[in-house]
Design a protein around this motif. Structure first.
Motif, PDB file in Angstrom:
ATOM      1  N   HIS A  11       0.714  -1.143   0.088  1.00 54.88           N
ATOM      2  CA  HIS A  11       0.007  -0.024  -0.055  1.00 54.88           C
ATOM      3  C   HIS A  11       0.916   1.452  -0.179  1.00 54.88           C
ATOM      4  N   ARG A  12       1.829   1.287   0.871  1.00 55.35           N
ATOM      5  CA  ARG A  12       2.662   2.444   0.849  1.00 55.35           C
ATOM      6  C   ARG A  12       3.488   2.474  -0.598  1.00 55.35           C
ATOM      7  N   SER A  13       3.904   1.309  -1.271  1.00 57.62           N
ATOM      8  CA  SER A  13       4.695   1.746  -2.649  1.00 57.62           C
ATOM      9  C   SER A  13       3.649   2.185  -3.527  1.00 57.62           C
ATOM     10  N   TYR A  14       2.139   1.775  -3.515  1.00 53.62           N
ATOM     11  CA  TYR A  14       1.271   2.267  -4.386  1.00 53.62           C
ATOM     12  C   TYR A  14       0.976   3.750  -4.229  1.00 53.62           C
ATOM     13  N   LEU A  15       1.186   4.315  -3.140  1.00 59.00           N
ATOM     14  CA  LEU A  15       0.842   5.633  -2.772  1.00 59.00           C
ATOM     15  C   LEU A  15       2.035   6.450  -3.238  1.00 59.00           C
ATOM     16  N   ARG A  16       3.149   5.819  -3.103  1.00 57.77           N
ATOM     17  CA  ARG A  16       4.285   6.399  -3.472  1.00 57.77           C
ATOM     18  C   ARG A  16       4.295   6.619  -5.247  1.00 57.77           C
ATOM     19  N   ILE A  17       3.909   5.474  -5.892  1.00 59.42           N
ATOM     20  CA  ILE A  17       3.923   5.802  -7.405  1.00 59.42           C
ATOM     21  C   ILE A  17       2.907   6.486  -7.740  1.00 59.42           C
ATOM     22  N   THR A  18       1.607   6.531  -7.035  1.00 56.24           N
ATOM     23  CA  THR A  18       0.729   7.442  -7.374  1.00 56.24           C
ATOM     24  C   THR A  18       0.782   8.792  -6.950  1.00 56.24           C
ATOM     25  N   SER A  19       1.775   9.261  -6.301  1.00 56.58           N
ATOM     26  CA  SER A  19       2.104  10.420  -5.681  1.00 56.58           C
ATOM     27  C   SER A  19       1.119  11.041  -4.746  1.00 56.58           C
ATOM     28  N   GLN A  20       0.457  10.081  -3.961  1.00 56.92           N
ATOM     29  CA  GLN A  20      -0.536  10.410  -3.024  1.00 56.92           C
ATOM     30  C   GLN A  20       0.078  10.405  -1.709  1.00 56.92           C
ATOM     31  N   GLU A  21      -0.545  11.144  -0.632  1.00 56.41           N
ATOM     32  CA  GLU A  21      -0.179  11.674   0.722  1.00 56.41           C
ATOM     33  C   GLU A  21      -0.500  10.278   1.373  1.00 56.41           C
ATOM     34  N   PHE A  22       0.551   9.773   2.338  1.00 57.28           N
ATOM     35  CA  PHE A  22      -0.103   8.688   3.290  1.00 57.28           C
ATOM     36  C   PHE A  22      -0.901   9.127   4.268  1.00 57.28           C
ATOM     37  N   THR A  23      -2.115   8.662   4.731  1.00 49.62           N
ATOM     38  CA  THR A  23      -2.738   9.307   5.933  1.00 49.62           C
ATOM     39  C   THR A  23      -2.805   8.233   7.017  1.00 49.62           C
ATOM     40  N   ALA A  24      -3.351   6.927   6.425  1.00 56.03           N
ATOM     41  CA  ALA A  24      -3.339   5.805   7.297  1.00 56.03           C
ATOM     42  C   ALA A  24      -3.498   4.714   6.474  1.00 56.03           C
ATOM     43  N   LEU A  25      -3.311   3.222   6.888  1.00 49.24           N
ATOM     44  CA  LEU A  25      -3.576   2.108   6.192  1.00 49.24           C
ATOM     45  C   LEU A  25      -5.113   2.013   6.188  1.00 49.24           C
ATOM     46  N   PRO A  26      -5.332   1.031   5.155  1.00 43.75           N
ATOM     47  CA  PRO A  26      -6.879   0.560   4.893  1.00 43.75           C
ATOM     48  C   PRO A  26      -7.172  -0.266   5.978  1.00 43.75           C
ATOM     49  N   LEU A  27      -8.419  -0.163   6.476  1.00 43.87           N
ATOM     50  CA  LEU A  27      -9.137  -0.845   7.554  1.00 43.87           C
ATOM     51  C   LEU A  27      -8.951  -2.421   7.429  1.00 43.87           C
ATOM     52  N   ASP A  28      -9.050  -3.020   6.345  1.00 51.82           N
ATOM     53  CA  ASP A  28      -8.943  -4.347   6.036  1.00 51.82           C
ATOM     54  C   ASP A  28      -7.569  -4.676   6.599  1.00 51.82           C
ATOM     55  N   ILE A  29      -6.555  -4.243   6.142  1.00 53.46           N
ATOM     56  CA  ILE A  29      -5.174  -4.459   6.814  1.00 53.46           C
ATOM     57  C   ILE A  29      -4.948  -4.419   8.083  1.00 53.46           C
ATOM     58  N   ILE A  30      -5.586  -3.356   8.898  1.00 53.68           N
ATOM     59  CA  ILE A  30      -5.471  -3.366  10.255  1.00 53.68           C
ATOM     60  C   ILE A  30      -6.069  -4.313  10.974  1.00 53.68           C
ATOM     61  N   ILE A  31      -7.315  -4.462  10.345  1.00 52.02           N
ATOM     62  CA  ILE A  31      -8.180  -5.641  10.929  1.00 52.02           C
ATOM     63  C   ILE A  31      -7.475  -7.092  10.974  1.00 52.02           C
TER      64      ILE A  31
END
Length: 116
Positions: free
Chosen positions: A26-46
């Motif tokens: 997820h972090r790699s995807y955000l870096r590739i798409t130049s999006q800012e990291f805010t939080a992990l998706p809920l399914d990963i946390i659960i």
């Protein structure tokens, strides 16, 4: 029954590893798409939390009942008077005697020479 708990621990570790890998993806995807990291998706946390609890529960059930350490059996045969009687640590000439109400300091070598 212990084999079921071992399987739960193994599956829990695999799921925990998968959630960590998903978080990295997820972090790699955000870096590739130049999006800012805010939080992990809920399914990963659960998935991570459920996996962690599964591993903890499995390990606690594999470990079995706790037993008392029988070190106290050796101490039961020793008398109280000799249990901590370490004469090499006896100190009679220490600064605590200065707290006594009738303390008279011992004369030093120089004081004794002056008296002669």
């Amino acid at each position: 029954m212990a084999s079921v708990h071992k399987i739960i621990v193994i599956v829990g570790f695999i799921s925990l590893f998968h959630s960590a890998f998903s978080a990295a993806q997820h972090r790699s995807y955000l870096r590739i798409t130049s999006q800012e990291f805010t939080a992990l998706p809920l399914d990963i946390i659960i998935q991570a939390v459920v996996s962690l609890f599964a591993v903890i529960w499995g390990v606690l059930n594999i470990a079995g009942k706790l037993r008392e350490i029988p070190a106290a059996n050796e101490l039961n045969n020793i008398k109280w008077e000799t249990q901590r009687n370490l004469t090499s640590f006896y100190v009679f000439n220490h600064r605590g005697r200065a707290l006594a109400y009738d303390f008279v300091p011992t004369p030093s070598k120089e004081d004794l020479e002056k008296l002669e």
